[in-house]
Design an enzyme around this catalytic site. Structure first.
Site, PDB file in Angstrom:
ATOM      1  N   THR A   1     -12.797 -58.488  -7.324  1.00  0.00           N
ATOM      2  CA  THR A   1     -13.657 -59.413  -8.061  1.00  0.00           C
ATOM      3  C   THR A   1     -15.104 -59.027  -7.840  1.00  0.00           C
ATOM      4  OG1 THR A   1     -12.073 -61.236  -7.900  1.00  0.00           O
ATOM      5  CG2 THR A   1     -14.390 -61.811  -8.264  1.00  0.00           C
TER       6      THR A   1
ATOM      7  N   SER B   1     -21.442 -46.290 -16.377  1.00  0.00           N
ATOM      8  CA  SER B   1     -20.550 -47.439 -16.446  1.00  0.00           C
ATOM      9  C   SER B   1     -20.019 -47.685 -17.849  1.00  0.00           C
ATOM     10  CB  SER B   1     -21.277 -48.696 -15.949  1.00  0.00           C
ATOM     11  OG  SER B   1     -21.645 -48.562 -14.596  1.00  0.00           O
TER      12      SER B   1
ATOM     13  N   LYS C   1      -8.950   2.508  -2.557  1.00  0.00           N
ATOM     14  CA  LYS C   1      -9.304   1.814  -1.318  1.00  0.00           C
ATOM     15  C   LYS C   1     -10.710   2.214  -0.902  1.00  0.00           C
ATOM     16  CE  LYS C   1      -7.304   0.951   3.293  1.00  0.00           C
ATOM     17  NZ  LYS C   1      -6.119   1.221   4.140  1.00  0.00           N
TER      18      LYS C   1
ATOM     19  N   CYS D   1      -5.596  -3.289   1.976  1.00  0.00           N
ATOM     20  CA  CYS D   1      -5.457  -3.387   3.430  1.00  0.00           C
ATOM     21  C   CYS D   1      -6.770  -3.595   4.184  1.00  0.00           C
ATOM     22  CB  CYS D   1      -4.714  -2.166   3.955  1.00  0.00           C
ATOM     23  SG  CYS D   1      -3.975  -2.457   5.594  1.00  0.00           S
TER      24      CYS D   1
ATOM     25  N   GLU E   1       0.835  -1.194   0.000  1.00  0.00           N
ATOM     26  CA  GLU E   1       0.000   0.000   0.000  1.00  0.00           C
ATOM     27  C   GLU E   1       0.879   1.256   0.000  1.00  0.00           C
ATOM     28  OE1 GLU E   1      -3.692   1.728   2.799  1.00  0.00           O
ATOM     29  OE2 GLU E   1      -2.486   0.012   3.448  1.00  0.00           O
TER      30      GLU E   1
ATOM     31  N   TYR F   1      -9.331   4.432  13.508  1.00  0.00           N
ATOM     32  CA  TYR F   1      -9.518   4.012  14.891  1.00  0.00           C
ATOM     33  C   TYR F   1      -8.172   3.540  15.439  1.00  0.00           C
ATOM     34  CZ  TYR F   1      -9.661  -0.585  12.617  1.00  0.00           C
ATOM     35  OH  TYR F   1      -9.368  -1.687  11.857  1.00  0.00           O
TER      36      TYR F   1
ATOM     37  N   VAL G   1      -9.515 -62.136   7.101  1.00  0.00           N
ATOM     38  CA  VAL G   1      -8.218 -61.585   7.487  1.00  0.00           C
ATOM     39  C   VAL G   1      -7.132 -62.316   6.703  1.00  0.00           C
ATOM     40  CG1 VAL G   1      -6.662 -61.079   9.395  1.00  0.00           C
ATOM     41  CG2 VAL G   1      -9.137 -61.088   9.770  1.00  0.00           C
TER      42      VAL G   1
END
Length: 666
Positions: free
Chosen positions: A500, A652, A114, A168, A45, A120, A361
Site C-alpha cells: 500500500t 513511472s 598460436k 593453450c 591443440e 620452460y 510483527v
C-alpha cells in the site's frame, strides 16, 4: 533455440594416435557425427597430428599428411552447419606454426596461429614452432584447399555469435589474446589446448577458464589433449570445460577422475549469447579497455549454423536466486544475513540512544526476517533487544495462528511487545468516508462486535482496495508515531507493487529491500536451524510453511484466512523467476517464457498458468513503478535490486504494451 540466443558448444578430447593424422581424422569424423546437433565443436591443440610428436614436427611427411587429412576432413563437413575447430601444424614460408583450422559446411574459413609458445620446464614448443603475429601474411595457399585467410586477427561470426580463438598457453599469459578478441566483439572464446596433469593443476585450470570467461563477459570453451598422447614424460589431462561469464556450465572427466586413454572426454553446454550481450551493454567499463586494440583491426569471417528450435540442455533452475547446493545455500544465507545486519547497524548507530526501533510483527515471513535481523544487530552492538518495539496489529483478516506466532516469537527474542487492534480506527475511517453504512458507532466496542458489524458492510466494499489500504495505512501511522520504523517488504513485493502506497510501502530503513520472497523462506529456515532449538525453531518453521497472505480481508466463518496472495497474483516462485530474467539478463518475455518451460520448479506448472502469470507480472511491474520511485533506504544483497538510487531507474508512466506484444507473439 537460436531465436533466444542459445548456442550449443561441445569441447571434445579425442583418443589420439601420435603422428598418425589419418587415424586421427577418422576419429574427428566419428565424433562430429556423434555431435551433429552442436553449433560449435572444438578439438584439442594439434589434434590431427598429436601434440607430442617432438622432432617429427620437422618431417615433411607428417606436415604434408596433416594438410591432406585437413582437406579430407573439410570435405567431410559439407552440409554440416557447424563451426568446427581442429589443431594441426602448418608451415608458412620458413615458419612452422601451431594452428587452429576453422571449418564450416565444406569450407576452410581460416587459420589462427598460436601466439605464445611455452619453452620452460616440461614444455619445449619454441624448438619446433614460431609464434603467430601480425608479420604473417594475411592468407596462405594450401594444397586441395586453395587460398585461406591466416592470422591472429580473425574472428568468426554467425548472427549474434562472434567467435575468437586462442591456443593453450595464450590463456596463461598476463594479456591473453582472448581478452583482445572480446574487446573486438568476440562473445564465444575457444581454446585448443594440450595441458598436462599435475597435482593441484586441475582446480587452477578450471579457475582460470571460469575467471577469463567472467573477465571477458563471454563464453569460454576449452578442450585439452588427453592420456592417449605420448606418456614418455607427461600425462595429458583430457580436460574439457565450457564456462559462461564466470560460471562453469559443463566439465568433462579428466585424468585423475577415471578417464581412460581409449575414451573421449566431452563437455557440452548451451550458452546464452543474448545474455552476454546484455551484460556487456550494461557494464559501462567493458569497452573502456578498447585502447588495448591499438591499431589491430580484426577481420570477421561469416559462417552458417542450422536454425533450430526445440528444447535446451541448459540447466535452468526455477529458483535462480537460490543455490541448488545445500552448503552453498547455507553460505549464501549467512552472507545475506550479515549484509542486512551491517546495513542496519550503520543506520541505527546514528540515532538518539533513547529512540526505539519499531517494527510491525505480523507473524508472516517478511516481518519475521526483519525482526531477526534487528535482534542480531542489537546484540552485535551490545544493545538490549528491549530497545526493539515489536507491535502486532490485528485487523479484520488476522488469524489466531499468526497472532500467536508473532506474540510468542517476540517473547522468546526478548523484545518489547504490544498489541494494537487497528479495527476500531479503521472502522471510524470507513464511517468518515461513507465506506460503511451510516449509523454504525465504533467507540469502544469490543472487537467481536466490530467483526459482526463488518458483516453489514456490502461485500463489494469489504473486499476492495480501500478496505485493504485503510488498514495498511492505519498500521503505518501507529508505527511511525512510536520511533524509528524498520521496513519489512521484500524484493518480490516491490517488483509486483504488492504494498500500500505510504502504508507498508514506507519505513525509515528496509533490511529486506533486495531479498526475493523465495530467499526469505530459506533465510528464516537457515536461522531457525542454526541459531535456535525447541519452541522458537518450531515457530519459525511454522511461519515458513504458512500460506503467504497480507491478512487484510475478513476471515471466513470458520475463522480461516480467505486471502491467499499466490491465489490472487500467481506463485511467487514464478514471479521471482520472471524478475530475475527480465531485470538481471534483459530477456524478452518470449524468451522468459521459453526458459520457464524448460526450468525445474518446485512443482510442474501448466504452460497456460506460466503464460498468465507472466502477463500479470509484466503488467504489475510496469504499473507499480511509481511505488519503487520513492522507497526507503535498504542494503543491496544480490545481483538484482530495484532501488531507484542504485540499479533500477525507470519512468513511472512507461508503457508495457511492447512487452505484452512480445509475449503474445511467442
Amino acid at each position: 533455440m537460436h531465436q533466444h540466443g542459445l548456442v550449443r558448444v561441445t569441447a571434445v578430447s579425442l583418443p589420439t594416435q601420435v603422428a598418425h593424422p589419418s587415424a586421427n581424422r577418422l576419429e574427428h569424423e566419428r565424433l562430429l557425427t556423434d555431435h551433429s546437433n552442436s553449433d560449435i565443436v572444438l578439438f584439442p591443440e594439434l589434434s590431427l597430428s598429436g601434440y607430442t610428436c617432438g622432432e617429427l614436427f620437422a618431417q615433411d611427411t607428417l606436415l604434408a599428411q596433416c594438410i591432406e587429412d585437413l582437406a579430407t576432413l573439410t570435405r567431410f563437413t559439407t552440409g554440416r552447419k557447424q563451426l568446427i575447430v581442429v589443431g594441426l601444424p602448418i608451415r608458412v614460408a620458413n615458419k612452422l606454426l601451431n594452428c587452429a583450422a576453422v571449418l564450416n559446411d565444406g569450407r576452410l574459413l581460416g587459420i589462427v596461429p598460436k601466439q605464445y609458445l611455452p619453452s620452460y620446464q616440461e614444455f619445449y614448443e619454441g624448438r619446433w614452432f614460431r609464434p603467430g603475429d601480425l608479420t604473417l601474411p594475411e592468407q596462405i595457399d594450401l594444397p586441395q584447399l586453395g587460398i585461406v585467410p591466416l592470422g591472429v586477427d580473425l574472428l568468426f561470426q554467425a548472427g549474434e555469435t562472434v567467435v575468437g580463438i586462442e591456443i593453450c598457453e595464450d590463456l596463461w599469459v598476463p594479456m591473453p589474446p582472448s581478452s583482445i578478441q572480446a574487446l573486438a566483439g568476440a562473445n564465444v572464446l575457444l581454446n585448443l589446448s594440450a595441458s598436462n596433469e599435475l597435482i593441484g593443476k586441475a582446480p587452477y585450470r578450471l579457475q582460470l577458464i571460469a575467471s577469463q570467461s567472467g573477465r571477458c563477459c563471454a563464453a569460454y570453451a576449452y578442450a585439452s589433449s588427453g592420456p592417449s598422447e605420448s606418456t614418455t614424460d607427461l600425462v595429458f589431462s583430457g580436460h574439457c570445460v565450457v564456462a559462461e561469464n564466470g560460471t562453469v556450465l559443463g566439465e568433462s572427466a579428466r585424468v585423475g577422475t577415471g578417464l581412460s586413454p581409449s575414451k573421449s572426454s566431452i563437455a557440452t553446454a548451451d550458452i546464452d549469447v543474448q545474455r552476454l550481450m546484455h551484460d556487456r551493454q550494461v557494464m559501462g567499463t567493458f569497452l573502456q579497455g578498447s585502447s588495448y586494440l591499438r591499431d589491430l583491426e580484426f577481420r570477421r569471417i561469416r559462417f552458417e549454423v542450422e536454425p533450430h528450435g526445440g528444447s535446451t540442455i541448459r540447466v535452468i533452475s526455477g529458483q535462480p536466486f537460490v543455490p541448488a547446493d545445500s552448503h552453498e545455500l547455507d553460505v549464501r544465507c549467512q552472507e545475506i544475513f550479515e549484509i542486512q545486519r551491517a546495513g542496519l547497524a550503520k543506520r541505527v548507530q546514528r540515532l538518539p540512544s533513547d529512540l526505539p526501533l519499531v517494527i510491525g510483527v505480523s507473524g508472516g515471513l517478511d516481518s519475521t526476517l526483519a525482526l531477526l535481523v534487528a535482534c542480531w544487530t542489537c546484540r552485535a552492538l551490545g544493545w538490549p533487544t528491549t530497545r526493539i518495539h515489536g507491535i502486532t496489529m490485528p485487523g479484520f483478516g488476522t488469524s489466531m495462528q499468526t497472532r500467536e506466532n508473532a506474540w510468542s516469537l517476540m517473547k522468546h527474542l526478548g523484545v518489547t511487545r504490544s498489541i494494537v487492534d487497528i479495527r476500531p480506527a479503521a472502522m471510524q475511517i470507513f464511517r468518515d468516508m461513507n465506506h460503511a453504512p451510516l449509523g454504525i458507532e465504533v467507540g469502544s466496542k469490543a472487537p467481536e462486535v466490530l467483526q459482526a458489524e463488518l458483516q453489514k458492510v456490502p461485500i463489494a466494499r469489504r473486499h476492495d482496495l480501500v478496505f485493504e489500504n485503510v488498514q495498511a495505512r492505519v498500521r503505518t501511522l501507529q508505527l511511525m508515531s512510536r520511533g524509528f520504523v524498520l521496513g519489512t517488504g521484500d524484493l518480490s513485493e516491490s517488483a509486483l507493487g504488492w504494498s500500500t502506497y505510504n502504508g507498508d510501502h514506507m519505513s525509515m530503513y528496509n533490511v529486506n529491500a533486495s531479498v526475493p520472497k523465495a530467499l526469505v523462506k530459506f533465510l528464516i529456515r537457515y536461522i531457525a536451524d542454526h541459531e535456535f532449538e525447541g519452541e522458537v525453531r518450531d515457530i519459525l518453521h511454522a511461519i515458513v510453511e504458512a500460506p503467504i497472505t497480507p491478512e487484510l480481508l475478513p476471515l471466513g466463518h470458520d475463522e480461516a484466512v480467505v486471502q491467499d496472495t499466490e491465489e490472487t497474483i500467481g506463485p511467487y516462485e514464478l514471479h521471482d523467476f520472471f524478475l530475475y530474467y527480465m531485470v538481471r539478463t534483459g530477456a524478452k518475455p518470449a524468451k522468459i517464457l521459453f526458459l520457464a518451460q524448460h526450468a525445474t520448479f518446485s512443482r510442474p506448472y501448466p504452460d497456460d498458468e506460466v503464460r498468465a502469470t507472466l502477463r500479470i507480472f509484466l503488467q504489475r511491474f510496469f504499473h507499480n513503478q511509481f511505488k519503487r520511485s520513492c522507497v526507503p533506504d535498504g542494503p543491496k544483497v544480490g545481483s538484482v535490486s530495484l532501488s531507484p538510487r542504485g540499479d533500477w531507474r525507470m519512468p513511472s508512466d512507461a508503457e508495457v504494451q511492447a512487452w505484452l506484444d512480445d509475449l503474445n507473439g511467442s
